[in-house]
Design a protein around this motif. Structure first.
Motif, short mmCIF file in Angstrom:
data_model
loop_
_atom_site.label_atom_id
_atom_site.label_comp_id
_atom_site.label_asym_id
_atom_site.label_seq_id
_atom_site.Cartn_x
_atom_site.Cartn_y
_atom_site.Cartn_z
N ARG A 18 -3.80 0.23 -8.05
CA ARG A 18 -3.77 -0.52 -6.81
C ARG A 18 -2.98 -1.83 -6.86
O ARG A 18 -2.04 -2.02 -6.09
N GLU A 19 -3.34 -2.77 -7.69
CA GLU A 19 -2.79 -4.13 -7.59
C GLU A 19 -1.41 -4.28 -8.22
O GLU A 19 -0.76 -5.31 -8.04
N THR A 20 -0.98 -3.29 -8.98
CA THR A 20 0.36 -3.34 -9.58
C THR A 20 1.40 -3.46 -8.47
O THR A 20 1.39 -2.69 -7.51
N VAL A 21 2.32 -4.43 -8.61
CA VAL A 21 3.23 -4.74 -7.51
C VAL A 21 4.68 -4.70 -7.98
O VAL A 21 4.99 -5.08 -9.11
N VAL A 22 5.55 -4.22 -7.11
CA VAL A 22 6.97 -4.11 -7.42
C VAL A 22 7.77 -4.77 -6.30
O VAL A 22 7.38 -4.73 -5.13
N ASP A 82 -1.49 1.40 2.86
CA ASP A 82 -2.72 1.65 3.60
C ASP A 82 -3.68 0.48 3.41
O ASP A 82 -3.45 -0.41 2.59
N VAL A 83 -4.78 0.49 4.15
CA VAL A 83 -5.69 -0.65 4.13
C VAL A 83 -6.34 -0.85 2.76
O VAL A 83 -6.65 -1.98 2.36
N THR A 84 -6.56 0.24 2.01
CA THR A 84 -7.24 0.07 0.72
C THR A 84 -6.35 -0.68 -0.27
O THR A 84 -6.82 -1.53 -1.02
N ASN A 85 -5.06 -0.37 -0.28
CA ASN A 85 -4.15 -1.09 -1.16
C ASN A 85 -3.89 -2.51 -0.65
O ASN A 85 -3.84 -3.46 -1.43
N ALA A 86 -3.73 -2.65 0.66
CA ALA A 86 -3.50 -3.98 1.22
C ALA A 86 -4.68 -4.92 0.95
O ALA A 86 -4.50 -6.13 0.77
N SER A 87 -5.88 -4.34 0.89
CA SER A 87 -7.07 -5.17 0.69
C SER A 87 -7.14 -5.77 -0.71
O SER A 87 -7.96 -6.65 -0.96
N ARG A 88 -6.27 -5.33 -1.60
CA ARG A 88 -6.29 -5.80 -2.99
C ARG A 88 -5.17 -6.80 -3.28
O ARG A 88 -4.87 -7.08 -4.44
N THR A 89 -4.60 -7.36 -2.23
CA THR A 89 -3.47 -8.27 -2.42
C THR A 89 -3.84 -9.74 -2.28
O THR A 89 -3.06 -10.61 -2.64
N LEU A 90 -5.01 -10.02 -1.68
CA LEU A 90 -5.41 -11.37 -1.28
C LEU A 90 -4.65 -11.85 -0.04
O LEU A 90 -4.74 -13.02 0.33
N CYS A 91 -3.92 -10.96 0.62
CA CYS A 91 -3.12 -11.34 1.78
C CYS A 91 -3.60 -10.69 3.07
O CYS A 91 -3.10 -11.03 4.15
N MET A 92 -4.54 -9.75 3.01
CA MET A 92 -5.02 -9.07 4.21
C MET A 92 -6.37 -9.64 4.63
O MET A 92 -7.27 -9.82 3.80
N ASP A 93 -6.51 -9.91 5.91
CA ASP A 93 -7.76 -10.39 6.48
C ASP A 93 -8.66 -9.19 6.77
O ASP A 93 -8.28 -8.30 7.55
N LEU A 94 -9.83 -9.16 6.18
CA LEU A 94 -10.73 -8.01 6.35
C LEU A 94 -11.20 -7.86 7.79
O LEU A 94 -11.54 -6.74 8.21
N SER A 95 -11.22 -8.92 8.54
CA SER A 95 -11.72 -8.84 9.91
C SER A 95 -10.70 -8.23 10.86
O SER A 95 -11.06 -7.70 11.91
N THR A 96 -9.43 -8.29 10.51
CA THR A 96 -8.38 -7.77 11.38
C THR A 96 -7.65 -6.58 10.77
O THR A 96 -6.93 -5.87 11.48
N LEU A 97 -7.81 -6.37 9.47
CA LEU A 97 -7.06 -5.33 8.73
C LEU A 97 -5.56 -5.53 8.90
O LEU A 97 -4.79 -4.57 8.99
N PRO A 125 4.87 -4.54 3.34
CA PRO A 125 4.89 -3.28 4.08
C PRO A 125 3.98 -3.35 5.31
O PRO A 125 3.09 -4.19 5.40
N GLU A 126 4.21 -2.44 6.22
CA GLU A 126 3.32 -2.29 7.37
C GLU A 126 1.99 -1.68 6.91
O GLU A 126 1.98 -0.71 6.16
N ILE A 127 0.89 -2.25 7.35
CA ILE A 127 -0.42 -1.71 6.99
C ILE A 127 -0.78 -0.59 7.96
O ILE A 127 -0.79 -0.77 9.17
N ARG A 128 -1.08 0.56 7.40
CA ARG A 128 -1.45 1.74 8.20
C ARG A 128 -2.80 2.26 7.74
O ARG A 128 -3.34 1.84 6.72
N GLY A 185 -1.28 10.91 3.55
CA GLY A 185 -2.45 10.19 3.07
C GLY A 185 -2.09 9.22 1.96
O GLY A 185 -1.26 9.52 1.11
N ILE A 186 -2.70 8.03 2.01
CA ILE A 186 -2.56 7.03 0.94
C ILE A 186 -3.95 6.43 0.71
O ILE A 186 -4.63 6.06 1.66
#
Length: 358
Positions: free
Chosen positions: A186-190, A288-303, A321-324, A344-345
């Motif tokens: 998940r958190e590995t970033v390129v 997707d939301v699961t990967n975005a949630s591990r960045t410290l940049c996504m707000d859980l209340s708005t996804l 990336p766009e969060i889907r 699916g992601i």
């Protein structure tokens, strides 16, 4: 067969066989045992429907035993029927009716598991039976103590190879896949350049601890819980956002791409989907939301990406990336996957929870 029913030329027979093959290729197969008489009944109905439009006298008929098909020997549809009966004989599920609608074609799906030490692909039938698997390890790069990196280009190459290997083991073509899903470390970033398609240095792996000082700096007097209310996460080296900030500050090529507006960053799912859906030719930059949630940049209340979080950490939102959602069609895979929908992601830990029905 009555000779009067055989006015076809070789050309029209070839075209009919191709249409029949194309229909077969729109579906995928499951291992089923079906009585021969049902197979021949279905095959006769389907061929007549495809070749004759379901009107007029049947082109293909049964012999006196009702177990074999009689087909004009001078048309190529013979090859089609023989190959279908040989290659697809166990691929139909009988549903109580010998018409084509009475048979259910089973579907194949493929799953890519892009992990920390290896990448694998598994092909499944519609009942969840694994039919083919291929796996390859990739290099673990340790430039300094506490630093862990991966070569994103190497991972992409090996992903393409394991997909081909799994399809080969399953004995199916890419056209037999109705969908492809991706799960990933998940958190590995390129970071990569949208104009060249090339990675801007190695990916920084989730295990890497080079952002330890940066995380303490970002926490300030509030400490590691500074962003926890919005993200559900503590400030830690584990997560992707500070890794992106480190790249911008220590890799001139990343900062230059950001200045040009050509920088793209993402977790490994984003890198794979962008490349598989076309890359420089319109690849989809999504996560997707699961990967975005591990960045410290996504707000859980708005996804959604938070401008406040991105500004505080130092991540340019336009590079993200766009969060889907985790289950939708993001685009079609090209190359050796021949138009298979990527549908699916899921980050690997969430995927495991879902798979175990948690």
């Amino acid at each position: 067969i009555d000779p009067s029913l055989d006015p076809w030329t070789a050309e029209t027979a070839d075209a009919a066989a191709r249409r029949a093959y194309e229909k077969a290729d729109q579906h995928v197969r499951a291992q089923r045992n079906v009585p021969n008489e049902l197979l021949t009944a279905m095959m006769a109905a389907e061929i007549n429907l495809l070749l004759g439009g379901g009107e007029g006298p049947a082109v293909v008929q049964f012999d006196d035993s009702d177990e074999h098909l009689l087909i004009p020997d001078n048309v190529d549809v013979v090859r089609f029927v023989r190959e279908c009966l040989e290659d697809y004989a166990k691929e139909y599920v009988f549903c109580g009716d010998v018409s084509p609608e009475g048979f259910l074609w089973a579907m194949y799906v493929a799953a890519i598991d892009q992990g920390t030490t290896s990448t694998r692909c598994i092909v499944y039938s519609s009942d969840g039976t694994p039919l083919g698997v291929a796996q390859e390890e990739h290099r673990q790069i340790f430039p300094k103590p506490g630093w862990v990196e991966h070569d994103a280009a190497e991972i992409l190459t090996k992903t393409e190879r394991v997909v081909a290997g799994a399809l080969d083991m399953a004995g199916i073509a890419p056209s037999h896949l109705v969908g492809l899903g991706i799960t990933n470390q998940r958190e590995t970033v390129v970071a990569w350049d949208r104009e060249t398609g090339k990675p801007l240095g190695n990916a920084i792996v989730w295990q890497d601890t080079r952002t330890d000082d940066l995380c303490r700096e970002l926490g300030g007097r509030a400490g590691p819980d500074r962003f926890k209310a919005q993200t559900g996460l503590p400030l830690a080296t584990y997560f992707s956002g500070p890794k992106v900030r480190w790249m911008l500050e220590h890799r001139p090529e990343v900062a230059a791409a950001a200045d040009r507006g050509t920088l793209a960053v993402g977790t490994m799912d984003s890198w794979l989907v962008w490349n598989l859906t076309g890359g420089l030719s319109g690849g989809a930059h999504v996560t997707d939301v699961t990967n975005a949630s591990r960045t410290l940049c996504m707000d859980l209340s708005t996804l959604a990406w938070s401008s406040d979080l991105c500004d505080a950490i130092g991540v340019p939102m336009e590079a993200l990336p766009e969060i889907r959602s985790s289950s939708e069609v993001y685009g079609e895979a090209g190359g050796g996957l021949g138009g298979t929908p990527i549908a699916g992601i899921l980050g690997d830990q969430q995927a495991a929870l879902f798979g175990q029905a948690c």
